[in-house]
Motif scaffolding. Structure first.
Motif, PDB file in Angstrom:
ATOM      1  N   LEU A 263       0.847  -1.182   0.000  1.00 13.52           N
ATOM      2  CA  LEU A 263       0.000   0.000   0.000  1.00 13.52           C
ATOM      3  C   LEU A 263       0.884   1.234   0.000  1.00 13.52           C
ATOM      4  O   LEU A 263       1.565   1.529   0.987  1.00 13.52           O
ATOM      5  N   SER A 264       0.900   1.952  -1.084  1.00 16.30           N
ATOM      6  CA  SER A 264       1.743   3.130  -1.231  1.00 16.30           C
ATOM      7  C   SER A 264       1.037   4.371  -0.698  1.00 16.30           C
ATOM      8  O   SER A 264      -0.175   4.527  -0.861  1.00 16.30           O
ATOM      9  N   THR A 265       1.797   5.260  -0.083  1.00 17.65           N
ATOM     10  CA  THR A 265       1.209   6.511   0.395  1.00 17.65           C
ATOM     11  C   THR A 265       0.833   7.433  -0.760  1.00 17.65           C
ATOM     12  O   THR A 265      -0.021   8.300  -0.610  1.00 17.65           O
ATOM     13  N   SER A 266       1.471   7.258  -1.890  1.00 14.48           N
ATOM     14  CA  SER A 266       1.168   8.114  -3.042  1.00 14.48           C
ATOM     15  C   SER A 266      -0.149   7.713  -3.700  1.00 14.48           C
ATOM     16  O   SER A 266      -0.787   8.527  -4.371  1.00 14.48           O
ATOM     17  N   GLY A 267      -0.545   6.457  -3.528  1.00 12.40           N
ATOM     18  CA  GLY A 267      -1.786   5.988  -4.117  1.00 12.40           C
ATOM     19  C   GLY A 267      -1.716   5.720  -5.604  1.00 12.40           C
ATOM     20  O   GLY A 267      -2.671   5.248  -6.210  1.00 12.40           O
ATOM     21  N   THR A 268      -0.606   6.019  -6.211  1.00 13.66           N
ATOM     22  CA  THR A 268      -0.420   5.770  -7.644  1.00 13.66           C
ATOM     23  C   THR A 268       0.976   5.209  -7.864  1.00 13.66           C
ATOM     24  O   THR A 268       1.811   5.177  -6.968  1.00 13.66           O
ATOM     25  N   GLY A 269       1.248   4.788  -9.078  1.00 14.21           N
ATOM     26  CA  GLY A 269       2.589   4.316  -9.400  1.00 14.21           C
ATOM     27  C   GLY A 269       2.797   2.879  -9.021  1.00 14.21           C
ATOM     28  O   GLY A 269       2.014   2.004  -9.385  1.00 14.21           O
ATOM     29  N   PHE A 270       3.832   2.596  -8.228  1.00 17.52           N
ATOM     30  CA  PHE A 270       4.239   1.224  -7.932  1.00 17.52           C
ATOM     31  C   PHE A 270       3.170   0.461  -7.161  1.00 17.52           C
ATOM     32  O   PHE A 270       2.608   0.951  -6.184  1.00 17.52           O
TER      33      PHE A 270
END
Length: 279
Positions: A263-270
């Protein structure tokens, strides 16, 4: 039409235990830990804090000012292990004071618990502080006995220093070799670690770190919020790796299998997600 009729019970939904894990977290000079703490609030489940929790030196003030405001509200569902920064303060006393019984015996720092059909083992990889981590150490003897008592369970172990890592700052740590070998030989399934500030998932590996279809899987999740490190040469068994975002690893522990999702903090990308059967 599908659905429950008047007066009938709604279909039951089986819920599986969830784990949220990351290390290298609380830093007053970064907002990354606040970002990962927001992910914790979006998901129920047990939290595994993979060491280096309160920068810079694991002092009482560091826990109060740099960990408590972000991950602190979830302390009651947190299962921690100490990192090297905790031991920058003598015997990591503020760490053991902060977490209390949840951190285990302050002279040891290792313990275990069960989540449904899974057995979860916390180990202390600060070997120089606890009398070593060799095959004849007290911790290794405890680990072998604990695994023998839970031989039928799917098993997850977590500690701070990764046995395998492609990180350029720390990389693989041979001091935890005994942990890896004992767990592998006993049929362990998952190892979680931090220390390198990045995310990396490895293919199933044998006791020597060679790809093996029925091997043990390691995740390095040093993305709790302090900072992000670069990669050196990527190890041949590295299945996924990223250092572009803070985040936490979500594991859903099913009977005989587990789902993983970063779960990425950016919510997008990896993104990285999948399902694997227990060994």
């Amino acid at each position: 039409m599908d659905g429950a009729g008047p007066g009938s019970a709604s279909p039951s939904v089986e819920e599986f235990p969830v784990i949220l894990a990351a290390g290298d977290i609380g830093a007053c000079d970064s907002n990354g830990d606040e970002a990962t703490a927001a992910l914790l609030e979006e998901h129920d489940g047990a939290i595994l804090a993979l060491g280096d929790l309160a920068y810079p030196a694991g002092r009482a003030d560091d826990f109060t000012k740099c960990y408590a405001p972000s991950w602190g509200p979830d302390r009651d569902r947190t299962h921690p292990v100490p990192g090297n920064h905790e031991y920058a303060t003598l015997r990591a006393k503020p760490y053991y004071d902060y977490f209390g019984a949840a951190a285990g015996d302050p002279q040891e720092g290792w313990y275990a618990f069960d989540l449904a059909e899974w057995h979860v083992i916390a180990l202390n990889s600060n070997c120089w502080e606890i009398g070593g981590c060799s095959a004849d150490s007290r911790q290794a003897e405890w680990l072998r006995a604990d695994l023998a008592d839970h031989s039928s369970a799917c098993t997850l172990a977590f500690w701070h220093h990764p046995r395998w890592s492609s990180g350029e700052v720390h990389g693989s740590d041979g001091a935890t070799t005994t942990f890896w070998e004992v767990l592998h030989d006993a049929g362990g399934d998952i190892v979680l670690a931090g220390h390198d500030h990045l995310y990396e998932r490895f293919e199933p590996m044998d006791r020597d770190g060679v790809a093996e279809p029925d091997g043990m899987v390691e995740f390095v999740v040093g993305t709790g919020g302090k900072s992000l490190f670069g990669f050196a040469d990527i190890l041949p068994t590295s299945a996924a790796h990223d250092n572009s975002s803070f985040g936490v690893l979500k594991l859903t522990l099913r009977p005989g299998a587990y789902d993983w999702e970063f779960l990425s903090t950016s919510g997008t990308g990896f993104t990285d997600a999948g399902t694997t059967a227990c060994r």
